[in-house]
Design a protein around this motif. Structure first.
Motif, PDB file in Angstrom:
ATOM      1  N   MET A 156       0.825  -1.197   0.000  1.00 36.59           N
ATOM      2  CA  MET A 156       0.000   0.000   0.000  1.00 36.59           C
ATOM      3  C   MET A 156       0.873   1.266   0.000  1.00 36.59           C
ATOM      4  N   LEU A 157       1.881   1.309   0.870  1.00 38.64           N
ATOM      5  CA  LEU A 157       2.763   2.477   0.941  1.00 38.64           C
ATOM      6  C   LEU A 157       3.532   2.664  -0.366  1.00 38.64           C
ATOM      7  N   LYS A 158       3.934   1.553  -0.970  1.00 41.03           N
ATOM      8  CA  LYS A 158       4.661   1.617  -2.236  1.00 41.03           C
ATOM      9  C   LYS A 158       3.786   2.257  -3.311  1.00 41.03           C
ATOM     10  N   ALA A 159       2.511   1.890  -3.373  1.00 36.37           N
ATOM     11  CA  ALA A 159       1.590   2.445  -4.368  1.00 36.37           C
ATOM     12  C   ALA A 159       1.384   3.942  -4.143  1.00 36.37           C
ATOM     13  N   VAL A 160       1.295   4.350  -2.893  1.00 33.04           N
ATOM     14  CA  VAL A 160       1.143   5.770  -2.569  1.00 33.04           C
ATOM     15  C   VAL A 160       2.385   6.547  -2.990  1.00 33.04           C
ATOM     16  N   LEU A 161       3.558   5.997  -2.715  1.00 28.46           N
ATOM     17  CA  LEU A 161       4.801   6.668  -3.108  1.00 28.46           C
ATOM     18  C   LEU A 161       4.947   6.759  -4.619  1.00 28.46           C
ATOM     19  N   ILE A 162       4.568   5.713  -5.332  1.00 25.96           N
ATOM     20  CA  ILE A 162       4.617   5.744  -6.791  1.00 25.96           C
ATOM     21  C   ILE A 162       3.667   6.807  -7.327  1.00 25.96           C
ATOM     22  N   ALA A 163       2.464   6.876  -6.773  1.00 26.74           N
ATOM     23  CA  ALA A 163       1.494   7.891  -7.203  1.00 26.74           C
ATOM     24  C   ALA A 163       2.002   9.295  -6.899  1.00 26.74           C
ATOM     25  N   LEU A 164       2.626   9.477  -5.753  1.00 27.71           N
ATOM     26  CA  LEU A 164       3.173  10.783  -5.375  1.00 27.71           C
ATOM     27  C   LEU A 164       4.286  11.206  -6.328  1.00 27.71           C
ATOM     28  N   VAL A 165       5.188  10.302  -6.620  1.00 33.66           N
ATOM     29  CA  VAL A 165       6.285  10.615  -7.552  1.00 33.66           C
ATOM     30  C   VAL A 165       5.727  10.906  -8.939  1.00 33.66           C
ATOM     31  N   ALA A 166       4.770  10.134  -9.392  1.00 36.57           N
ATOM     32  CA  ALA A 166       4.163  10.362 -10.704  1.00 36.57           C
ATOM     33  C   ALA A 166       3.500  11.735 -10.757  1.00 36.57           C
ATOM     34  N   GLY A 167       2.841  12.129  -9.680  1.00 37.78           N
ATOM     35  CA  GLY A 167       2.218  13.451  -9.614  1.00 37.78           C
ATOM     36  C   GLY A 167       3.244  14.563  -9.668  1.00 37.78           C
ATOM     37  N   ILE A 168       4.324  14.409  -8.951  1.00 33.83           N
ATOM     38  CA  ILE A 168       5.390  15.419  -8.947  1.00 33.83           C
ATOM     39  C   ILE A 168       6.012  15.537 -10.336  1.00 33.83           C
ATOM     40  N   VAL A 169       6.247  14.412 -10.982  1.00 33.78           N
ATOM     41  CA  VAL A 169       6.812  14.432 -12.337  1.00 33.78           C
ATOM     42  C   VAL A 169       5.842  15.106 -13.302  1.00 33.78           C
ATOM     43  N   ALA A 170       4.555  14.808 -13.181  1.00 32.67           N
ATOM     44  CA  ALA A 170       3.552  15.419 -14.066  1.00 32.67           C
ATOM     45  C   ALA A 170       3.507  16.939 -13.880  1.00 32.67           C
ATOM     46  N   VAL A 171       3.574  17.401 -12.650  1.00 33.39           N
ATOM     47  CA  VAL A 171       3.572  18.846 -12.388  1.00 33.39           C
ATOM     48  C   VAL A 171       4.834  19.482 -12.957  1.00 33.39           C
TER      49      VAL A 171
END
Length: 114
Positions: free
Chosen positions: A1-16
């Motif tokens: 679960m934490l891994k998925a949250v971190l991946i989503a967070l990194v993907a969001g930062i990259v998109a921004v």
């Protein structure tokens, strides 16, 4: 679960980051002129820019102007032409974030050409 949250967070930062890079690039070749201290509702801002021979910037162009520090009113909102359902996106130069304001709100104006 934490891994998925971190991946989503990194993907969001990259998109921004990609959005901001594209925004800065899209605004680099624009000529622009502010309406000074005058403020308008969205329809008034749209009409003002047309009367001046320009147009309101789209949200990508406006974001680029904000991140290039090209807007002179440092603690205000600016309109973009990107609108829907009685609301339009804008840029808040005080917080360096995007805003979403009602067409009837009063904000600053920058007109672009190019």
């Amino acid at each position: 679960m934490l891994k998925a949250v971190l991946i989503a967070l990194v993907a969001g930062i990259v998109a921004v980051a990609i959005f901001i890079m594209l925004a800065v690039k899209s605004s680099a070749e624009l000529s622009y002129r502010e309406a000074g201290e005058a403020e308008y509702n969205w329809q008034g801002a749209y009409a003002y820019c047309e009367a001046e021979g320009g147009r309101l910037p789209n949200i990508l162009e406006l974001t680029g102007l904000m991140y290039r520090d090209a807007l002179s009113n440092k603690k205000n909102d600016y309109w973009s032409r990107t609108g829907m359902f009685g609301y339009a996106f804008g840029a808040n130069t005080k917080s360096n974030i995007l805003s979403f304001d009602r067409f009837g709100d009063i904000d600053h104006v920058v007109c672009v050409r190019g």
